[in-house]
Write a protein that holds these residues in place. Sequence first.
Motif, mmCIF file in Angstrom:
data_model
loop_
_atom_site.group_PDB
_atom_site.id
_atom_site.type_symbol
_atom_site.label_atom_id
_atom_site.label_comp_id
_atom_site.label_asym_id
_atom_site.label_seq_id
_atom_site.Cartn_x
_atom_site.Cartn_y
_atom_site.Cartn_z
ATOM 1 N N GLU A 57 0.831 -1.219 0.000
ATOM 2 C CA GLU A 57 0.000 0.000 0.000
ATOM 3 C C GLU A 57 0.859 1.260 0.000
ATOM 4 O O GLU A 57 0.450 2.285 -0.541
ATOM 5 C CB GLU A 57 -0.911 -0.012 1.231
ATOM 6 N N ARG A 58 2.049 1.192 0.593
ATOM 7 C CA ARG A 58 2.928 2.358 0.639
ATOM 8 C C ARG A 58 3.871 2.438 -0.552
ATOM 9 O O ARG A 58 4.652 3.380 -0.666
ATOM 10 C CB ARG A 58 3.766 2.320 1.927
ATOM 11 N N GLY A 59 3.814 1.423 -1.444
ATOM 12 C CA GLY A 59 4.620 1.463 -2.649
ATOM 13 C C GLY A 59 6.001 0.855 -2.525
ATOM 14 O O GLY A 59 6.808 0.959 -3.453
ATOM 15 N N PHE A 60 6.292 0.181 -1.397
ATOM 16 C CA PHE A 60 7.629 -0.395 -1.214
ATOM 17 C C PHE A 60 7.786 -1.718 -1.973
ATOM 18 O O PHE A 60 8.865 -2.043 -2.449
ATOM 19 C CB PHE A 60 7.917 -0.645 0.266
ATOM 20 N N VAL A 61 6.698 -2.499 -2.051
ATOM 21 C CA VAL A 61 6.789 -3.822 -2.680
ATOM 22 C C VAL A 61 5.561 -4.060 -3.558
ATOM 23 O O VAL A 61 4.589 -3.292 -3.513
ATOM 24 C CB VAL A 61 6.898 -4.953 -1.627
ATOM 25 N N GLU A 62 5.625 -5.163 -4.286
ATOM 26 C CA GLU A 62 4.478 -5.599 -5.085
ATOM 27 C C GLU A 62 4.218 -7.057 -4.759
ATOM 28 O O GLU A 62 5.138 -7.893 -4.780
ATOM 29 C CB GLU A 62 4.766 -5.441 -6.576
ATOM 30 N N VAL A 63 2.982 -7.411 -4.421
ATOM 31 C CA VAL A 63 2.602 -8.771 -4.077
ATOM 32 C C VAL A 63 2.012 -9.443 -5.313
ATOM 33 O O VAL A 63 1.001 -8.976 -5.866
ATOM 34 C CB VAL A 63 1.585 -8.791 -2.921
ATOM 35 N N ASN A 64 2.650 -10.511 -5.753
ATOM 36 C CA ASN A 64 2.180 -11.244 -6.937
ATOM 37 C C ASN A 64 1.335 -12.427 -6.481
ATOM 38 O O ASN A 64 1.818 -13.567 -6.363
ATOM 39 C CB ASN A 64 3.378 -11.732 -7.771
ATOM 40 N N ASP A 65 0.058 -12.163 -6.166
ATOM 41 C CA ASP A 65 -0.811 -13.233 -5.676
ATOM 42 C C ASP A 65 -1.539 -13.963 -6.791
ATOM 43 O O ASP A 65 -2.415 -14.793 -6.542
ATOM 44 C CB ASP A 65 -1.812 -12.682 -4.666
ATOM 45 N N VAL A 67 0.110 -15.837 -8.842
ATOM 46 C CA VAL A 67 0.901 -17.041 -9.074
ATOM 47 C C VAL A 67 0.884 -17.898 -7.817
ATOM 48 O O VAL A 67 0.583 -17.413 -6.719
ATOM 49 C CB VAL A 67 2.364 -16.681 -9.444
ATOM 50 N N VAL A 68 1.187 -19.160 -7.967
ATOM 51 C CA VAL A 68 1.230 -20.084 -6.831
ATOM 52 C C VAL A 68 2.624 -20.733 -6.812
ATOM 53 O O VAL A 68 3.044 -21.340 -7.814
ATOM 54 C CB VAL A 68 0.154 -21.170 -6.953
ATOM 55 N N PRO A 69 3.344 -20.625 -5.684
ATOM 56 C CA PRO A 69 2.979 -19.845 -4.492
ATOM 57 C C PRO A 69 3.155 -18.348 -4.728
ATOM 58 O O PRO A 69 3.882 -17.935 -5.617
ATOM 59 C CB PRO A 69 3.948 -20.360 -3.447
ATOM 60 N N THR A 70 2.474 -17.564 -3.877
ATOM 61 C CA THR A 70 2.566 -16.102 -3.963
ATOM 62 C C THR A 70 4.008 -15.656 -3.749
ATOM 63 O O THR A 70 4.707 -16.182 -2.880
ATOM 64 C CB THR A 70 1.666 -15.455 -2.901
ATOM 65 N N THR A 71 4.391 -14.707 -4.580
ATOM 66 C CA THR A 71 5.730 -14.138 -4.407
ATOM 67 C C THR A 71 5.610 -12.643 -4.101
ATOM 68 O O THR A 71 4.594 -12.004 -4.409
ATOM 69 C CB THR A 71 6.588 -14.325 -5.660
ATOM 70 N N ILE A 72 6.672 -12.137 -3.538
ATOM 71 C CA ILE A 72 6.712 -10.709 -3.165
ATOM 72 C C ILE A 72 7.962 -10.123 -3.789
ATOM 73 O O ILE A 72 9.067 -10.676 -3.639
ATOM 74 C CB ILE A 72 6.737 -10.532 -1.637
ATOM 75 N N ARG A 73 7.788 -9.014 -4.475
ATOM 76 C CA ARG A 73 8.908 -8.395 -5.176
ATOM 77 C C ARG A 73 9.121 -6.984 -4.658
ATOM 78 O O ARG A 73 8.177 -6.194 -4.537
ATOM 79 C CB ARG A 73 8.642 -8.351 -6.683
ATOM 80 N N ALA A 74 10.351 -6.644 -4.346
ATOM 81 C CA ALA A 74 10.677 -5.279 -3.926
ATOM 82 C C ALA A 74 10.680 -4.367 -5.141
ATOM 83 O O ALA A 74 11.262 -4.699 -6.185
ATOM 84 C CB ALA A 74 12.043 -5.244 -3.245
#
Length: 353
Positions: A57-65, A67-74
């Motif tokens: 929400e603050r723009g630091f990361v992006e949640v890729n939900d 895909v399985v499993p979910t990944t998180i990208r900075a």
Amino acid sequence: MDDRTLTDLLRRFGLSDKEVDTYLSLLEHGEAKASTVADAAGVSKRYVYSVSESLAERGFVEVNDHVVPTTIRANPPEEVIERLRADVDAMRPGLAERYSRVERQAEQFEVIKSRVTVLKRVRSLLEDAEAEVTLSLTAGQVPEVSEELADAVDRGVLVLLVVSDADGDLDADDPALSGVANVVRTWGEAMPTLLTVDSAAGVVAPPELLRRSTTDRQAIAFAQEQLAPVIVGSFLGNYWPAATELAVAEPAALPAEYTNFRHTVLQATLRLRAGDPPRVTVAGRRTDDDESVDLVGRVVETRQGMVEPTNNEFPVEHSLVVETDGGEITVGGQGAFVEDVEADLVRIEPDDE
């Protein structure tokens, strides 16, 4: 930059210690599964999901939900910094506005040590007047503000003036008093300089400050709506009745509208005494139930203390008695409680009936 310094800086943007640890781990991995980040940051997988949503929400990361499993990208640091900068720029006007309010509050009172500055403040306030001026000033200083007083009268401002320290030779034909007030009174004794403008700001100065070139006495300029009405009340209750009426201006041309109720009462009084009772249209509220009201009628009486002979029962009583189709109704100004109606706006017109 070491990790401790970087952590301290990120905390300034509202990140908790765990959020900082999670974000720094993501930066090191670029993109990773929640379990990988949880192991690196020393937190639970569930916590990583929760924190990641907040960081996204603050723009630091992006949640890729998707895909399985979910990944998180900075997100790239440049994008994060640009967003933070934009947020700071967006806050700037609101912060500046609130800070200026504090500055204005701090400047509500100003101590003045010189005669020159007192007169400068008086002139400045008179130039800003929109509805009402009450002023007591020594006879010697009236010419120094006469232009500003006359301009205020020309703008339709009610000006009540006491000329103090006046000798017996002062008369209504004095050029210095021409057009400077709706009503002028004189007092032979020295009295404080009291100025109020629109019941919101003014100046209070001891007589010595304007009479002597050297004195340790000081004046106060104020901008406080709670204090100004008290000064007006003192002016009308203590000094105005003790002074002698010298001059009263002719009634203003009609039709005219006033938000300042004392001006309404003065003009209606002058019309009544000239044998020309006016009609008024009043917008306001009933004092007993606070309901809005609009009334039209002919003024049959006023109660006031501005011009002789005065007939009010207490110094700040200024009211109209209006004859309407439903009977006589009393009308007062802001804060009215003994009258039937509190007026916000009054239009005065000739009575053509």
